[in-house]
Write a protein that holds these residues in place. Structure first.
Motif, mmCIF file in Angstrom:
data_model
loop_
_atom_site.group_PDB
_atom_site.id
_atom_site.type_symbol
_atom_site.label_atom_id
_atom_site.label_comp_id
_atom_site.label_asym_id
_atom_site.label_seq_id
_atom_site.Cartn_x
_atom_site.Cartn_y
_atom_site.Cartn_z
ATOM 1 N N GLY A 1 0.790 -1.225 0.000
ATOM 2 C CA GLY A 1 0.000 0.000 0.000
ATOM 3 C C GLY A 1 0.820 1.271 0.000
ATOM 4 O O GLY A 1 0.326 2.337 0.364
ATOM 5 N N ASP A 2 2.067 1.191 -0.428
ATOM 6 C CA ASP A 2 2.965 2.350 -0.463
ATOM 7 C C ASP A 2 2.466 3.364 -1.496
ATOM 8 O O ASP A 2 2.296 3.023 -2.670
ATOM 9 N N PRO A 3 2.237 4.625 -1.104
ATOM 10 C CA PRO A 3 1.787 5.627 -2.081
ATOM 11 C C PRO A 3 2.721 5.752 -3.280
ATOM 12 O O PRO A 3 2.259 5.994 -4.408
ATOM 13 N N ALA A 4 4.023 5.592 -3.070
ATOM 14 C CA ALA A 4 4.970 5.697 -4.188
ATOM 15 C C ALA A 4 4.729 4.597 -5.213
ATOM 16 O O ALA A 4 4.959 4.795 -6.420
ATOM 17 N N TYR B 1 1.759 3.360 -5.952
ATOM 18 C CA TYR B 1 0.581 3.766 -6.722
ATOM 19 C C TYR B 1 0.932 4.859 -7.728
ATOM 20 O O TYR B 1 0.372 4.894 -8.834
ATOM 21 N N VAL B 2 1.839 5.742 -7.358
ATOM 22 C CA VAL B 2 2.282 6.778 -8.299
ATOM 23 C C VAL B 2 2.946 6.134 -9.512
ATOM 24 O O VAL B 2 2.685 6.512 -10.659
ATOM 25 N N LEU B 3 3.793 5.146 -9.266
ATOM 26 C CA LEU B 3 4.455 4.445 -10.370
ATOM 27 C C LEU B 3 3.434 3.724 -11.236
ATOM 28 O O LEU B 3 3.516 3.763 -12.473
ATOM 29 N N LEU B 4 2.464 3.071 -10.617
ATOM 30 C CA LEU B 4 1.414 2.387 -11.373
ATOM 31 C C LEU B 4 0.637 3.380 -12.235
ATOM 32 O O LEU B 4 0.370 3.111 -13.412
ATOM 33 N N ARG B 5 0.294 4.529 -11.659
ATOM 34 C CA ARG B 5 -0.445 5.539 -12.418
ATOM 35 C C ARG B 5 0.364 6.022 -13.619
ATOM 36 O O ARG B 5 -0.186 6.204 -14.720
ATOM 37 N N GLU B 6 1.660 6.212 -13.445
ATOM 38 C CA GLU B 6 2.510 6.656 -14.547
ATOM 39 C C GLU B 6 2.518 5.639 -15.681
ATOM 40 O O GLU B 6 2.443 6.008 -16.864
ATOM 41 N N ILE B 7 2.625 4.372 -15.328
ATOM 42 C CA ILE B 7 2.653 3.323 -16.360
ATOM 43 C C ILE B 7 1.308 3.238 -17.068
ATOM 44 O O ILE B 7 1.239 3.142 -18.304
ATOM 45 N N LEU B 8 0.222 3.310 -16.317
ATOM 46 C CA LEU B 8 -1.109 3.194 -16.917
ATOM 47 C C LEU B 8 -1.457 4.400 -17.785
ATOM 48 O O LEU B 8 -2.308 4.298 -18.674
ATOM 49 N N SER B 9 -0.806 5.535 -17.545
ATOM 50 C CA SER B 9 -1.099 6.726 -18.333
ATOM 51 C C SER B 9 -0.734 6.540 -19.804
ATOM 52 O O SER B 9 -1.203 7.292 -20.667
#
Length: 260
Positions: A55-58, A60-68
């Motif tokens: 559940g590390d926020p970092a 999720y940030v990486l996941l969001r970048e890849i999904l973008s």
């Protein structure tokens, strides 16, 4: 015919870190690259939880970048390893991470089964009622239900017998609404298929670590770095067919086919 991609359990960690010696983000990128090359005609991608390992926020940030960078619509839910608040802090929104996708002749219902106090799945806090409402609104159209936890025993000795709380209530809802034709799960990191309470299902083993099917192992599951896996779900009329990619590499050709 409509095609849906089912991906699960990427278990992201913060950039620069590894998980059991593997890079979950790179394995996830490789999976998405394979999907874009082989299944660009898919309607959407479902990702069924354990997006981040702790559940590390970092993560999720990486996941969001890849999904973008993904061209297909992507729908996410969370699993027992996720943190709902941290996920919402990065991806936005509020409340349970659920969605309904209307494909005209099919309805896809994506459920948030995370329990805030244990690793078991649950649908309390209004989620049972929400599921029932969506099935009523389906008005007889076939429904695909996708969620993280498996609501029954997969009969592998190293697992507990049940993944979820109040499974009888869950099945009473989905059986009452006969429109539910198939279910998709993650969580257990094994590939399985069959029927539960008369409803067909497939469980995908995911893109991160996988669990060895060892019927003599009753304790801690054995993790291995097998190739990333994802499922291709074909919906046609009331029929469901699921194909599984259990490796993304080009395999040696032992008999060539006809020219493409």
């Amino acid at each position: 015919m409509q095609k849906i991609i089912h991906i699960t359990d990427p278990h992201f960690v913060a950039p620069g870190k590894t998980l059991y010696g593997i890079d979950p983000a790179q394995r996830f990128r490789d999976t998405l690259d394979h999907v874009s090359r082989v299944h660009a005609d898919a309607k959407l991608i479902l990702i069924t939880g354990d997006l981040a390992d702790t559940g590390d926020p970092a993560a999720y940030v990486l996941l969001r970048e890849i999904l973008s960078e993904v061209r297909l619509p992507v729908y996410l839910t969370i699993g027992n390893h996720d943190d709902r608040s941290a996920f919402r802090g990065v991806f936005g929104g509020e409340g349970f991470v659920q969605a309904v996708v209307d494909l005209h002749d099919w309805l896809v219902v994506l459920l948030d089964t995370k329990d805030d106090i244990s690793h078991f799945g649950c649908l309390n806090g209004g989620r049972f009622e929400w599921l029932q409402d969506q099935l009523v609104r389906a008005a007889g159209r076939p429904v695909l239900v996708a969620m993280h936890h498996t609501p029954a025993d997969l009969y592998v000795p190293c697992f507990k017998t049940s993944d979820m709380k109040e499974t009888d209530r869950f099945f009473s809802i989905v059986r009452k609404n006969a429109s539910v034709r198939h279910m998709l799960f993650g969580h257990r990191h094994v590939a399985a298929a069959g029927s539960l309470s008369g409803i067909s299902f497939t469980a995908s083993r995911g893109t991160a670590q996988h669990i060895v099917l060892d019927w003599e192992q009753y304790g801690k599951p054995i993790f291995v770095a097998a190739a990333p896996s994802y499922d291709v779900v074909m919906l046609d009329g009331s029929d469901v067919v699921v194909h599984r990619h259990e490796g993304l590499d080009q395999l040696p050709v032992i008999r060539p086919g006809d020219p493409k």
